[in-house]
Design an enzyme around this catalytic site. Sequence first.
Site, PDB file in Angstrom:
ATOM      1  N   GLN A 100      10.148 -13.658  71.212  1.00 39.20           N
ATOM      2  CA  GLN A 100      10.445 -13.715  72.647  1.00 39.20           C
ATOM      3  C   GLN A 100      10.243 -15.124  73.201  1.00 39.20           C
ATOM      4  O   GLN A 100       9.919 -15.298  74.371  1.00 39.20           O
ATOM      5  CB  GLN A 100       9.572 -12.699  73.400  1.00 39.20           C
ATOM      6  CG  GLN A 100       9.844 -11.261  72.969  1.00 39.20           C
ATOM      7  CD  GLN A 100       9.020 -10.220  73.707  1.00 39.20           C
ATOM      8  OE1 GLN A 100       8.329 -10.529  74.666  1.00 39.20           O
ATOM      9  NE2 GLN A 100       9.091  -8.987  73.257  1.00 39.20           N
ATOM     10  N   ASP A 168       5.267 -12.973  71.374  1.00 41.22           N
ATOM     11  CA  ASP A 168       5.464 -11.744  72.142  1.00 41.22           C
ATOM     12  C   ASP A 168       4.922 -11.957  73.563  1.00 41.22           C
ATOM     13  O   ASP A 168       4.027 -12.773  73.777  1.00 41.22           O
ATOM     14  CB  ASP A 168       4.660 -10.638  71.442  1.00 41.22           C
ATOM     15  CG  ASP A 168       5.148  -9.250  71.759  1.00 41.22           C
ATOM     16  OD1 ASP A 168       6.185  -9.115  72.412  1.00 41.22           O
ATOM     17  OD2 ASP A 168       4.472  -8.282  71.346  1.00 41.22           O
ATOM     18  N   HIS A 169       5.422 -11.201  74.522  1.00 40.55           N
ATOM     19  CA  HIS A 169       4.880 -11.173  75.901  1.00 40.55           C
ATOM     20  C   HIS A 169       4.636 -12.557  76.500  1.00 40.55           C
ATOM     21  O   HIS A 169       3.539 -12.863  76.965  1.00 40.55           O
ATOM     22  CB  HIS A 169       3.556 -10.382  75.954  1.00 40.55           C
ATOM     23  CG  HIS A 169       3.726  -8.917  75.722  1.00 40.55           C
ATOM     24  ND1 HIS A 169       2.726  -8.003  75.965  1.00 40.55           N
ATOM     25  CD2 HIS A 169       4.778  -8.197  75.261  1.00 40.55           C
ATOM     26  CE1 HIS A 169       3.150  -6.787  75.662  1.00 40.55           C
ATOM     27  NE2 HIS A 169       4.391  -6.884  75.226  1.00 40.55           N
ATOM     28  N   GLN A 193      -2.176  -5.266  70.021  1.00 43.36           N
ATOM     29  CA  GLN A 193      -1.184  -4.308  69.521  1.00 43.36           C
ATOM     30  C   GLN A 193      -0.352  -4.958  68.408  1.00 43.36           C
ATOM     31  O   GLN A 193      -0.366  -6.179  68.235  1.00 43.36           O
ATOM     32  CB  GLN A 193      -0.271  -3.822  70.644  1.00 43.36           C
ATOM     33  CG  GLN A 193       0.589  -4.939  71.242  1.00 43.36           C
ATOM     34  CD  GLN A 193       1.658  -4.417  72.191  1.00 43.36           C
ATOM     35  OE1 GLN A 193       1.630  -3.279  72.610  1.00 43.36           O
ATOM     36  NE2 GLN A 193       2.619  -5.258  72.519  1.00 43.36           N
ATOM     37  N   ARG A 253      -0.018  -7.814  82.374  1.00 39.17           N
ATOM     38  CA  ARG A 253       0.318  -7.565  80.964  1.00 39.17           C
ATOM     39  C   ARG A 253       1.533  -8.380  80.530  1.00 39.17           C
ATOM     40  O   ARG A 253       1.428  -9.238  79.673  1.00 39.17           O
ATOM     41  CB  ARG A 253       0.568  -6.067  80.739  1.00 39.17           C
ATOM     42  CG  ARG A 253       0.784  -5.704  79.273  1.00 39.17           C
ATOM     43  CD  ARG A 253       0.796  -4.191  79.097  1.00 39.17           C
ATOM     44  NE  ARG A 253       0.965  -3.841  77.697  1.00 39.17           N
ATOM     45  CZ  ARG A 253       2.141  -3.681  77.103  1.00 39.17           C
ATOM     46  NH1 ARG A 253       3.267  -3.822  77.793  1.00 39.17           N
ATOM     47  NH2 ARG A 253       2.203  -3.365  75.822  1.00 39.17           N
ATOM     48  N   TYR A 296      -1.829   3.154  87.964  1.00 41.47           N
ATOM     49  CA  TYR A 296      -2.902   3.484  88.908  1.00 41.47           C
ATOM     50  C   TYR A 296      -4.207   3.713  88.145  1.00 41.47           C
ATOM     51  O   TYR A 296      -4.194   4.042  86.960  1.00 41.47           O
ATOM     52  CB  TYR A 296      -2.536   4.739  89.710  1.00 41.47           C
ATOM     53  CG  TYR A 296      -1.207   4.612  90.417  1.00 41.47           C
ATOM     54  CD1 TYR A 296      -1.073   3.782  91.518  1.00 41.47           C
ATOM     55  CD2 TYR A 296      -0.086   5.285  89.940  1.00 41.47           C
ATOM     56  CE1 TYR A 296       0.150   3.642  92.153  1.00 41.47           C
ATOM     57  CE2 TYR A 296       1.154   5.147  90.577  1.00 41.47           C
ATOM     58  CZ  TYR A 296       1.264   4.325  91.676  1.00 41.47           C
ATOM     59  OH  TYR A 296       2.475   4.170  92.287  1.00 41.47           O
ATOM     60  N   ASP A 298      -6.240   6.046  87.335  1.00 43.26           N
ATOM     61  CA  ASP A 298      -6.187   7.509  87.437  1.00 43.26           C
ATOM     62  C   ASP A 298      -6.539   8.240  86.139  1.00 43.26           C
ATOM     63  O   ASP A 298      -6.441   9.465  86.071  1.00 43.26           O
ATOM     64  CB  ASP A 298      -4.777   7.935  87.891  1.00 43.26           C
ATOM     65  CG  ASP A 298      -3.694   7.390  86.955  1.00 43.26           C
ATOM     66  OD1 ASP A 298      -4.037   6.806  85.898  1.00 43.26           O
ATOM     67  OD2 ASP A 298      -2.500   7.523  87.283  1.00 43.26           O
ATOM     68  N   GLU A 333     -10.210   4.354  82.529  1.00 41.13           N
ATOM     69  CA  GLU A 333      -9.821   3.502  83.664  1.00 41.13           C
ATOM     70  C   GLU A 333     -10.838   3.561  84.796  1.00 41.13           C
ATOM     71  O   GLU A 333     -11.180   2.544  85.410  1.00 41.13           O
ATOM     72  CB  GLU A 333      -8.445   3.927  84.193  1.00 41.13           C
ATOM     73  CG  GLU A 333      -7.305   3.585  83.251  1.00 41.13           C
ATOM     74  CD  GLU A 333      -5.954   3.938  83.842  1.00 41.13           C
ATOM     75  OE1 GLU A 333      -5.048   3.112  83.735  1.00 41.13           O
ATOM     76  OE2 GLU A 333      -5.807   5.038  84.400  1.00 41.13           O
ATOM     77  N   LYS A 399      15.186  -1.308  78.499  1.00 37.81           N
ATOM     78  CA  LYS A 399      15.297  -0.060  77.743  1.00 37.81           C
ATOM     79  C   LYS A 399      16.229   0.939  78.393  1.00 37.81           C
ATOM     80  O   LYS A 399      16.846   1.755  77.736  1.00 37.81           O
ATOM     81  CB  LYS A 399      13.902   0.595  77.696  1.00 37.81           C
ATOM     82  CG  LYS A 399      13.176   0.434  76.394  1.00 37.81           C
ATOM     83  CD  LYS A 399      11.739   0.893  76.503  1.00 37.81           C
ATOM     84  CE  LYS A 399      11.571   2.283  77.063  1.00 37.81           C
ATOM     85  NZ  LYS A 399      10.149   2.728  77.006  1.00 37.81           N
TER      86      LYS A 399
HETATM   87 CA   LIG Z   1      -3.404   4.596  84.949  1.00 38.51          CA
END
Ligand SMILES: [Ca+2]
Length: 474
Positions: A100, A168-169, A193, A253, A296, A298, A333, A399
């Site tokens: 990338q 990457d990224h 990863q 990210r 989030y 969550d 999280e 994607k």
């Molecule tokens: Ca989350």
Amino acid sequence: MRTATRRMATGAVLALLATIFVGGTAHAAEADTAPAGPEQFTTRVITTGLDNPFEVVEGPDRMLWVTERGAGRVVRVDPKTGGRTIALTVPDVLVTAGAQDGLLGMALHPELLSGGRGQYVYLAYTYDADASAELDRRVKLVRYTDNRPSQTLSSPVTLISGLPGSYDHNSGRLVFGPDAKLYYSIGDSGNNQFANYCKPILAQRTPTEQEVRGKNWIAYQGKILRLNLDGSVPNDNPVIDRVRSHVYSYGHRNPQGLTFGARSTLYSNEHGPKSDDEINLIRAGGNYGWPHVSGYRDDKSYEYENWSAARNCASLGWDPYAPAPASVPKQRETSFTAPNLVEPLQTFYTVDNGHNWQDPKCAAAYYICWPGIAPSSLKYLERSRVRGWNNSLLMTTLKDGTIYRVPLTDDGRRTGAAMPLWSSVNRYRDVAFNSTGTVFYAVTDSSGQVRDTQGAPTSQLANPGALLEYSYRG
Ligand SMILES: [Ca+2]
Ligand SMILES: [Ca+2]
């Protein structure tokens, strides 16, 4: 294109019949005010064979300025004829097959071609910082000067070098802000990863005073930067952990989209891990959570597994479907707290625990079916002659094979539901529009996987390396 034309004709006739026969002005009024859909556009291929175009922007010369990530070139394309001229081939760009890296973002100085002093084009790209045979992939931001007689870019001035670069990224979006500062997004290098699973994510790590003084930018991974036009640190940048640096926001990210809205609001979108792609409203000094929080806060379908903290990491195999081994520290999280944590405006998509990440439809490439769209760019549209499109974000996806419009509230602080606009079997990399906001341009990757019309993985792209046009028929 022909299908779209037919649909449009049928829609127009139905709308007309509704007005005549239903006789209700309310019906007609509703049809007149609903935001325009994709059927009201004509699609055209302007040109193909670009080498992984990354950025497209309409220049003041009404040409489309495009960076080709793979070829390391800036080209200017005539939208009428598709004819292109090379403005620059970056001499020291590093491009690795399948990676990338390469020539990434581009920002035009607002005074470009206006006769003012700012005849500049700003570029971001990867280069090899090691003079020996070793590879040290870094990123630099360079200012080039437009040379009108030859219509080329010359006289490079490096504004900053040694920024983190990766296979990457890289993220790599570059924006000229309304405050005459440069904004640049850097991803987390794809650490924790795949082949980099034993490398730590540094998105939460902020630079020390000593690092800033020594121009050591290691902690700039997973950040959005704000720079003076000469590359120095603006003296009104946020102070984070007692240090002022180029860091404007952190905990990102892979923020590939970056755009300013009205009232100087800054928006970004970024790729989530298996779910939770995000649109964020960027605040100075904000912490966007990664890798402790995805989407989030969550506890849904994500837990931070810090592989680099496992003593025996190198002997462990990384598997995105199996639970991480016991030696890998895991963190929910909700066990992460930060006073400046900023949750997304919207996610694509948050799923419940127990989600099946191995949809049989995507057995050839499961990630294509993961609940994300892979957002690759974001562009703010303030005013447009397209009905109902004022004050919107346009978002490309890799994607999902779709460009979306995301409406904003009047204050720009919230988003409405994402509306799919143009879909095809393509990896859309970036989008731009003309000065009236009625003609839209998109560039597509040269290769890679995308969802086909049935939602299954395919690498047979409809328009690889293309510049596409969508014209509003009004
Ligand atoms: Ca989350
Ligand atoms: Ca986040």
